[in-house]
Motif scaffolding. Structure first.
Motif, PDB file in Angstrom:
ATOM      1  N   GLN A  39      -8.311  -2.654  17.340  1.00  0.00           N
ATOM      2  CA  GLN A  39      -7.210  -1.717  17.133  1.00  0.00           C
ATOM      3  C   GLN A  39      -5.879  -2.444  16.958  1.00  0.00           C
ATOM      4  O   GLN A  39      -5.059  -2.080  16.112  1.00  0.00           O
ATOM      5  N   LYS A  40      -5.684  -3.497  17.722  1.00  0.00           N
ATOM      6  CA  LYS A  40      -4.455  -4.296  17.607  1.00  0.00           C
ATOM      7  C   LYS A  40      -4.387  -4.942  16.217  1.00  0.00           C
ATOM      8  O   LYS A  40      -3.320  -4.992  15.597  1.00  0.00           O
ATOM      9  N   ALA A  41      -5.523  -5.432  15.739  1.00  0.00           N
ATOM     10  CA  ALA A  41      -5.568  -6.083  14.428  1.00  0.00           C
ATOM     11  C   ALA A  41      -5.296  -5.093  13.297  1.00  0.00           C
ATOM     12  O   ALA A  41      -4.652  -5.436  12.294  1.00  0.00           O
ATOM     13  N   ILE A  42      -5.778  -3.865  13.443  1.00  0.00           N
ATOM     14  CA  ILE A  42      -5.487  -2.841  12.436  1.00  0.00           C
ATOM     15  C   ILE A  42      -3.977  -2.632  12.336  1.00  0.00           C
ATOM     16  O   ILE A  42      -3.390  -2.647  11.247  1.00  0.00           O
ATOM     17  N   GLY A  43      -3.342  -2.444  13.481  1.00  0.00           N
ATOM     18  CA  GLY A  43      -1.898  -2.253  13.488  1.00  0.00           C
ATOM     19  C   GLY A  43      -1.147  -3.470  12.982  1.00  0.00           C
ATOM     20  O   GLY A  43      -0.158  -3.344  12.231  1.00  0.00           O
ATOM     21  N   TRP A  44      -1.617  -4.644  13.364  1.00  0.00           N
ATOM     22  CA  TRP A  44      -0.979  -5.900  12.961  1.00  0.00           C
ATOM     23  C   TRP A  44      -1.047  -6.082  11.448  1.00  0.00           C
ATOM     24  O   TRP A  44      -0.054  -6.441  10.803  1.00  0.00           O
ATOM     25  N   SER A  45      -2.212  -5.817  10.870  1.00  0.00           N
ATOM     26  CA  SER A  45      -2.371  -5.993   9.421  1.00  0.00           C
ATOM     27  C   SER A  45      -1.457  -5.041   8.647  1.00  0.00           C
ATOM     28  O   SER A  45      -0.853  -5.424   7.641  1.00  0.00           O
ATOM     29  N   LEU A  46      -1.340  -3.815   9.134  1.00  0.00           N
ATOM     30  CA  LEU A  46      -0.456  -2.857   8.470  1.00  0.00           C
ATOM     31  C   LEU A  46       1.012  -3.223   8.670  1.00  0.00           C
ATOM     32  O   LEU A  46       1.828  -3.125   7.745  1.00  0.00           O
ATOM     33  N   ARG A  47       1.357  -3.633   9.878  1.00  0.00           N
ATOM     34  CA  ARG A  47       2.741  -4.014  10.160  1.00  0.00           C
ATOM     35  C   ARG A  47       3.190  -5.177   9.285  1.00  0.00           C
ATOM     36  O   ARG A  47       4.299  -5.184   8.748  1.00  0.00           O
ATOM     37  N   GLU A  48       2.301  -6.158   9.110  1.00  0.00           N
ATOM     38  CA  GLU A  48       2.655  -7.322   8.307  1.00  0.00           C
ATOM     39  C   GLU A  48       2.781  -6.942   6.829  1.00  0.00           C
ATOM     40  O   GLU A  48       3.716  -7.392   6.155  1.00  0.00           O
ATOM     41  N   TYR A  49       1.872  -6.131   6.340  1.00  0.00           N
ATOM     42  CA  TYR A  49       1.948  -5.738   4.931  1.00  0.00           C
ATOM     43  C   TYR A  49       3.147  -4.827   4.678  1.00  0.00           C
ATOM     44  O   TYR A  49       3.686  -4.800   3.564  1.00  0.00           O
ATOM     45  N   ALA A  50       3.596  -4.114   5.703  1.00  0.00           N
ATOM     46  CA  ALA A  50       4.766  -3.243   5.552  1.00  0.00           C
ATOM     47  C   ALA A  50       6.020  -4.039   5.196  1.00  0.00           C
ATOM     48  O   ALA A  50       6.963  -3.485   4.604  1.00  0.00           O
ATOM     49  N   LYS A  51       6.040  -5.337   5.514  1.00  0.00           N
ATOM     50  CA  LYS A  51       7.183  -6.174   5.150  1.00  0.00           C
ATOM     51  C   LYS A  51       7.252  -6.359   3.634  1.00  0.00           C
ATOM     52  O   LYS A  51       8.314  -6.625   3.076  1.00  0.00           O
ATOM     53  N   THR A  52       6.106  -6.228   2.973  1.00  0.00           N
ATOM     54  CA  THR A  52       6.022  -6.364   1.516  1.00  0.00           C
ATOM     55  C   THR A  52       6.056  -5.009   0.828  1.00  0.00           C
ATOM     56  O   THR A  52       6.720  -4.834  -0.194  1.00  0.00           O
ATOM     57  N   ASN A  53       5.312  -4.046   1.395  1.00  0.00           N
ATOM     58  CA  ASN A  53       5.163  -2.740   0.740  1.00  0.00           C
ATOM     59  C   ASN A  53       5.191  -1.620   1.787  1.00  0.00           C
ATOM     60  O   ASN A  53       4.148  -1.053   2.122  1.00  0.00           O
ATOM     61  N   PRO A  54       6.377  -1.309   2.302  1.00  0.00           N
ATOM     62  CA  PRO A  54       6.455  -0.278   3.345  1.00  0.00           C
ATOM     63  C   PRO A  54       5.992   1.095   2.877  1.00  0.00           C
ATOM     64  O   PRO A  54       5.437   1.865   3.672  1.00  0.00           O
ATOM     65  N   ASP A  55       6.209   1.402   1.613  1.00  0.00           N
ATOM     66  CA  ASP A  55       5.800   2.721   1.104  1.00  0.00           C
ATOM     67  C   ASP A  55       4.284   2.892   1.187  1.00  0.00           C
ATOM     68  O   ASP A  55       3.795   3.977   1.537  1.00  0.00           O
ATOM     69  N   PHE A  56       3.550   1.845   0.864  1.00  0.00           N
ATOM     70  CA  PHE A  56       2.088   1.925   0.956  1.00  0.00           C
ATOM     71  C   PHE A  56       1.667   2.187   2.397  1.00  0.00           C
ATOM     72  O   PHE A  56       0.803   3.030   2.663  1.00  0.00           O
ATOM     73  N   VAL A  57       2.253   1.457   3.325  1.00  0.00           N
ATOM     74  CA  VAL A  57       1.853   1.584   4.734  1.00  0.00           C
ATOM     75  C   VAL A  57       2.219   2.960   5.272  1.00  0.00           C
ATOM     76  O   VAL A  57       1.418   3.596   5.981  1.00  0.00           O
ATOM     77  N   LEU A  58       3.401   3.450   4.945  1.00  0.00           N
ATOM     78  CA  LEU A  58       3.791   4.788   5.389  1.00  0.00           C
ATOM     79  C   LEU A  58       2.841   5.852   4.839  1.00  0.00           C
ATOM     80  O   LEU A  58       2.430   6.765   5.565  1.00  0.00           O
ATOM     81  N   ALA A  59       2.474   5.719   3.584  1.00  0.00           N
ATOM     82  CA  ALA A  59       1.553   6.680   2.975  1.00  0.00           C
ATOM     83  C   ALA A  59       0.173   6.593   3.608  1.00  0.00           C
ATOM     84  O   ALA A  59      -0.488   7.614   3.845  1.00  0.00           O
ATOM     85  N   PHE A  60      -0.269   5.368   3.889  1.00  0.00           N
ATOM     86  CA  PHE A  60      -1.575   5.179   4.519  1.00  0.00           C
ATOM     87  C   PHE A  60      -1.597   5.795   5.916  1.00  0.00           C
ATOM     88  O   PHE A  60      -2.559   6.488   6.287  1.00  0.00           O
ATOM     89  N   LEU A  61      -0.546   5.565   6.677  1.00  0.00           N
ATOM     90  CA  LEU A  61      -0.468   6.131   8.029  1.00  0.00           C
ATOM     91  C   LEU A  61      -0.440   7.650   7.984  1.00  0.00           C
ATOM     92  O   LEU A  61      -1.078   8.318   8.813  1.00  0.00           O
ATOM     93  N   ASP A  62       0.280   8.188   7.044  1.00  0.00           N
ATOM     94  CA  ASP A  62       0.356   9.648   6.922  1.00  0.00           C
ATOM     95  C   ASP A  62      -0.994  10.250   6.532  1.00  0.00           C
ATOM     96  O   ASP A  62      -1.420  11.269   7.076  1.00  0.00           O
ATOM     97  N   MET A  63      -1.674   9.582   5.604  1.00  0.00           N
ATOM     98  CA  MET A  63      -2.957  10.092   5.119  1.00  0.00           C
ATOM     99  C   MET A  63      -4.045  10.035   6.194  1.00  0.00           C
ATOM    100  O   MET A  63      -4.916  10.913   6.258  1.00  0.00           O
ATOM    101  N   HIS A  64      -3.967   9.013   7.049  1.00  0.00           N
ATOM    102  CA  HIS A  64      -5.057   8.801   7.996  1.00  0.00           C
ATOM    103  C   HIS A  64      -4.612   8.939   9.461  1.00  0.00           C
ATOM    104  O   HIS A  64      -5.279   8.424  10.363  1.00  0.00           O
ATOM    105  N   GLN A  65      -3.532   9.648   9.680  1.00  0.00           N
ATOM    106  CA  GLN A  65      -2.979   9.735  11.030  1.00  0.00           C
ATOM    107  C   GLN A  65      -3.959  10.330  12.042  1.00  0.00           C
ATOM    108  O   GLN A  65      -3.903  10.005  13.230  1.00  0.00           O
ATOM    109  N   ASN A  66      -4.876  11.176  11.581  1.00  0.00           N
ATOM    110  CA  ASN A  66      -5.790  11.835  12.514  1.00  0.00           C
ATOM    111  C   ASN A  66      -6.955  10.955  12.959  1.00  0.00           C
ATOM    112  O   ASN A  66      -7.633  11.283  13.941  1.00  0.00           O
ATOM    113  N   ILE A  67      -7.190   9.855  12.236  1.00  0.00           N
ATOM    114  CA  ILE A  67      -8.321   9.004  12.621  1.00  0.00           C
ATOM    115  C   ILE A  67      -7.883   7.632  13.138  1.00  0.00           C
ATOM    116  O   ILE A  67      -8.695   6.912  13.721  1.00  0.00           O
ATOM    117  N   LEU A  68      -6.621   7.289  12.950  1.00  0.00           N
ATOM    118  CA  LEU A  68      -6.124   6.011  13.471  1.00  0.00           C
ATOM    119  C   LEU A  68      -5.737   6.171  14.928  1.00  0.00           C
ATOM    120  O   LEU A  68      -5.201   7.209  15.346  1.00  0.00           O
TER     121      LEU A  68
END
Length: 221
Positions: free
Chosen positions: A178-207
């Motif tokens: 679970q920590k690695a999932i968050g870490w991978s998204l947090r790091e990629y958010a430095k490059t593409n925050p819009d993608f990460v925000l959209a991913f979190l919104d789309m999958h908020q119920n299962i993350l």
């Protein structure tokens, strides 16, 4: 030459620090009690003294370090592996994955998987495919590798692989996954925050809450 390096570490052993370091690692490993700054100085002095350069048998040369009893000596082997990771090719990937399993904890696996395996996968398509498919592996640390090996890829990150592996593993309860999932998204958010925000919104119920909390640490949302 390696015996000189190992003996130098023994000379700087600190039993009090070793006890604290072992406790911090949940008593899983033995330590000499040498902090990272001193360890790096010792290594640099040894490299200069011996004019060390990797040979054709580089992996065999550093094997005694990577599989040593004391964790700091394993760290030295890892430092050398990272420093000379460009000497590795696809013939070494199975050995590297076995080393992940042997290391059996985050301290070595973080650095090994991001700085060595990730770097090798970026320049070798066969290795990339093998590592990307580790989400189905029975070993925890190798499943985790499929999540973090792209951590330094920035704009070269394959978001389809990142998304797939997160979704394949997001149901696991293990803290390190679970920590690695968050870490991978947090790091990629430095490059593409819009993608990460959209991913979190789309999958908020299962993350998991942990994964979402980690992913959002530096996001404005």
């Amino acid at each position: 030459m390696l015996q000189d390096l190992i003996q130098d570490l023994y000379h700087h052993a600190n039993p009090i620090a070793a006890k604290a370091m072992k406790q911090y690692m949940r008593n899983k490993f033995d330590f000499l009690g040498i902090q990272a700054p001193l360890r790096k100085v010792i290594l640099q002095n040894w490299i200069k003294a011996h004019a060390f350069k990797p040979s054709e048998n580089f992996i065999k040369d550093i094997h005694p370090l990577l599989y040593h009893r004391f964790r700091e000596i394993q760290y030295l082997g890892l430092d050398l592996l990272i420093k000379h990771q460009k000497n590795l090719d696809e013939t070494h990937i199975d050995w590297l994955l076995d080393l992940c399993v042997y290391a059996d904890w985050w301290d070595i696996n973080d650095m090994l998987q991001i700085n060595v395996i990730g770097a090798l996968a970026l320049r070798n398509e066969l290795v990339y495919t093998k590592v990307a498919d580790l989400y189905a592996h029975p070993n925890l640390w190798l499943r985790r590798c499929s999540l973090i090996f792209q951590l330094k890829y920035k704009s070269l990150t394959d978001t389809s692989v990142l998304s797939q592996n997160i979704l394949m593993l997001c149901g696991e309860k293990d803290f390190f996954i679970q920590k690695a999932i968050g870490w991978s998204l947090r790091e990629y958010a430095k490059t593409n925050p819009d993608f990460v925000l959209a991913f979190l919104d789309m999958h908020q119920n299962i993350l998991s809450n942990l994964a979402k909390r980690e992913a959002k640490k530096h996001l404005k949302c």
